[in-house]
Design an enzyme around this catalytic site. Structure first.
Site, short mmCIF file in Angstrom:
data_model
loop_
_atom_site.label_atom_id
_atom_site.label_comp_id
_atom_site.label_asym_id
_atom_site.label_seq_id
_atom_site.Cartn_x
_atom_site.Cartn_y
_atom_site.Cartn_z
N LYS A 180 1.78 12.19 -49.62
CA LYS A 180 1.22 12.13 -50.97
C LYS A 180 0.09 11.14 -50.96
CE LYS A 180 2.22 14.08 -54.98
NZ LYS A 180 2.91 15.34 -55.22
P1 NAD Z 1 -2.09 17.59 -64.96
O1 NAD Z 1 -3.00 16.45 -64.77
O2 NAD Z 1 -2.65 18.97 -64.89
O3 NAD Z 1 -1.37 17.43 -66.38
C1 NAD Z 1 -0.65 16.29 -66.73
C2 NAD Z 1 -0.18 16.41 -68.17
O4 NAD Z 1 0.65 15.27 -68.46
C3 NAD Z 1 -1.32 16.40 -69.18
O5 NAD Z 1 -1.05 17.35 -70.20
C4 NAD Z 1 -1.25 15.00 -69.77
O6 NAD Z 1 -1.71 14.94 -71.10
C5 NAD Z 1 0.23 14.72 -69.70
N1 NAD Z 1 0.53 13.30 -69.77
C6 NAD Z 1 -0.09 12.28 -69.14
N2 NAD Z 1 0.44 11.10 -69.51
C7 NAD Z 1 1.41 11.39 -70.40
C8 NAD Z 1 2.32 10.59 -71.14
N3 NAD Z 1 2.33 9.26 -71.04
N4 NAD Z 1 3.20 11.22 -71.97
C9 NAD Z 1 3.19 12.57 -72.08
N5 NAD Z 1 2.35 13.36 -71.40
C10 NAD Z 1 1.47 12.77 -70.57
O7 NAD Z 1 -0.90 17.40 -63.92
P2 NAD Z 1 0.04 18.50 -63.27
O8 NAD Z 1 -0.61 18.97 -62.02
O9 NAD Z 1 0.48 19.47 -64.30
O10 NAD Z 1 1.27 17.59 -62.80
C11 NAD Z 1 2.31 17.22 -63.70
C12 NAD Z 1 3.56 16.85 -62.92
O11 NAD Z 1 3.92 17.95 -62.08
C13 NAD Z 1 3.40 15.65 -61.97
O12 NAD Z 1 4.63 14.97 -61.90
C14 NAD Z 1 3.13 16.30 -60.63
O13 NAD Z 1 3.49 15.47 -59.54
C15 NAD Z 1 4.03 17.51 -60.73
N6 NAD Z 1 3.67 18.60 -59.83
C16 NAD Z 1 2.44 19.18 -59.86
C17 NAD Z 1 2.14 20.24 -59.00
C18 NAD Z 1 0.84 20.97 -59.04
O14 NAD Z 1 0.73 22.00 -58.34
N7 NAD Z 1 -0.13 20.60 -59.84
C19 NAD Z 1 3.11 20.64 -58.05
C20 NAD Z 1 4.37 20.03 -58.05
C21 NAD Z 1 4.63 19.02 -58.95
#
Ligand code: NAD
Length: 417
Positions: free
Chosen positions: A103
């Site tokens: 990561k």
């Molecule tokens: P992203 O940046 O696309 O979206 C993040 C979202 O979280 C946004 O809507 C933002 O407003 C919200 N957010 C941020 N701070 C916040 C808070 N304090 N309270 C409430 N909401 C808040 O990110 P993503 O890619 O959707 O990733 C989100 C989660 O999923 C992370 O934990 C990431 O590790 C996990 N994840 C992502 C992927 C991927 O393919 N993108 C894969 C596996 C896991």
């Protein structure tokens, strides 16, 4: 309260004690192989230089090249990236993908920077990582705060540092690229899609009718939006959404497509006219069948879990539940689809993208989705049969299966020298 890395360690402890794992192997798995921290300067739009701190943690590569996302967030720190890297190792092993775990991230808030600044930050970070990443060595992908455009900038920077004759051969240096630049169809929605496939497997096992279900989602980015949109297509009703701007509720249900349009215009869900604004406590205490954390770590805790009235927590985010929060909900019979299963759709389709790059192929979306569903359903069933057979919670069962596969390889290969 434990920090996120201590939580990851405690989860590993539980799985290892169930497996009666050799102590020396647990010791090896408890720390990442490599911890790289880079400080690098970037020119800002105002003509001044700013120094940024970037991380790449390579947890384990016994099953294949290191693999894991890159996060841009102002709270990125070493222990967080270490925990996230370890979860990647378990996730890839659980999904039987030939990758290890890694990561990375940069500690800054991308919302405070122009697109030009983010491009320069991304390219300079990629340059600083240099030969520490590579298409057969360590393959980054998007995570919070990064997207397909970020991956294309990383790929282009890496390609331009490769020899003339090798440029196209290193396209697989990152996954989650745009389709036009060599990404895979279905990758953008893959994490949300995988989560919904896992929820469907759960619904099948417990004869639960998803067309009658209600759900909440925390985070409305890549994972939260696609999970919400795809679950809505099953007939489930999205009642509450929270993002960094606030929380909203609608008893009739929120249309994710319309909400996304609104977010693109305004920068967040706050003020969405077709739902009512609610506070954080109301967000957590609103009764729903399925709760999908898809934002930050450590959201379901001793403070929020007692408020929750849900049947299933499907962890789109990594590490959204701390140990107390999990125990409180397990005691009340709430079931978890743990992060290493529920959000594994992203890395699974990243693997498909990497394969397509190596073979110079382009799969259609149907093929991607079918293969993803097969792997998600298989991993779900593996986890559940282990959980049922040994009376384990789902997280411990999933982790135990994953660590067991790694243990076999360590035993076969031995520890060098
Ligand atoms: P992203 O940046 O696309 O979206 C993040 C979202 O979280 C946004 O809507 C933002 O407003 C919200 N957010 C941020 N701070 C916040 C808070 N304090 N309270 C409430 N909401 C808040 O990110 P993503 O890619 O959707 O990733 C989100 C989660 O999923 C992370 O934990 C990431 O590790 C996990 N994840 C992502 C992927 C991927 O393919 N993108 C894969 C596996 C896991």
């Amino acid at each position: 309260m434990k920090n996120v890395y201590e939580i990851a360690q405690a989860q590993l402890d539980r799985a290892c004690s169930f497996l009666k794992l050799d102590e020396s192997l647990q010791l090896i798995l408890s720390q990442p192989k490599n911890e790289l921290i880079v400080n690098f300067p970037v020119l800002m739009d105002n003509g001044e230089y700013q120094l940024f701190k970037g991380y790449r943690i390579q947890h384990n590569n016994i099953m294949g090249p290191y693999k894991g996302g890159i996060r841009y967030h102002h709270e990125v720190h070493l222990d967080e990236v270490k925990a996230l890297a370890a979860w990647m190792t378990w996730k890839c092993s659980l999904m039987e993908i030939p990758f290890g775990g890694a990561k990375g991230g940069i500690k800054f808030n991308p919302r405070e920077h122009s697109s030009q600044e983010i491009e320069r930050i991304t390219r300079r970070f990629t340059h600083a990582l240099g030969g520490n990443i590579g298409p057969d060595h360590d393959i980054p992908a998007p995570d919070m705060g990064t997207n397909a455009q970020t991956m294309v900038w990383m790929m282009d920077t890496y390609m331009n540092n490769a020899g003339q004759g090798e440029k196209n051969a290193v396209r697989g240096i990152v996954t989650g690229k745009s389709v036009t630049s060599g990404g895979s169809l279905g990758r953008n929605k893959a994490t949300g899609q995988g989560l919904v496939f896992a929820v469907k497997a759960w619904a099948d096992e417990f004869s639960f009718d998803l067309s009658e279900a209600s759900f909440s989602v925390q985070g409305f980015g890549n994972v939260g939006y696609h999970a919400a949109e795809l679950l809505s297509r099953e007939g489930s009703r999205l009642k509450c959404v929270m993002d960094h701007t606030g929380s909203i509720f609608s008893a009739q249900g929120i249309d994710p497509v319309e909400l996304l349009k609104y977010c693109k215009e305004t920068g967040g869900i706050k003020g969405y006219p077709k739902a009512e604004e609610i506070d954080r406590d109301t967000f957590f205490s609103t009764e729903v069948d399925i709760f999908i954390p898809a934002a930050l770590e450590m959201q379901i805790t001793a403070e929020t879990a007692p408020m929750m009235n849900v049947k299933l927590v499907a962890e789109g985010a990594n590490g959204p539940t701390d140990l107390d929060g999990e125990q409180l909900l397990l005691d009340r019979g709430v079931m978890f689809l743990p992060d290493i299963l529920a959000n594994a759709g992203g890395v699974t389709v990243s693997y498909f993208e990497w394969l397509q790059n190596r073979r110079a192929e382009a799969w259609d979306e149907e093929r991607v989705d079918q293969r993803l569903q097969l792997r998600m359903t298989k991993a779900y069933k593996t986890m559940r049969s282990l959980a049922r057979e040994h009376g384990l919670d789902n997280r411990t069962a999933a982790l135990a299966y994953s660590v067991k596969r790694i243990q076999v390889v360590y035993e076969e290969r031995g520890i060098f020298p």
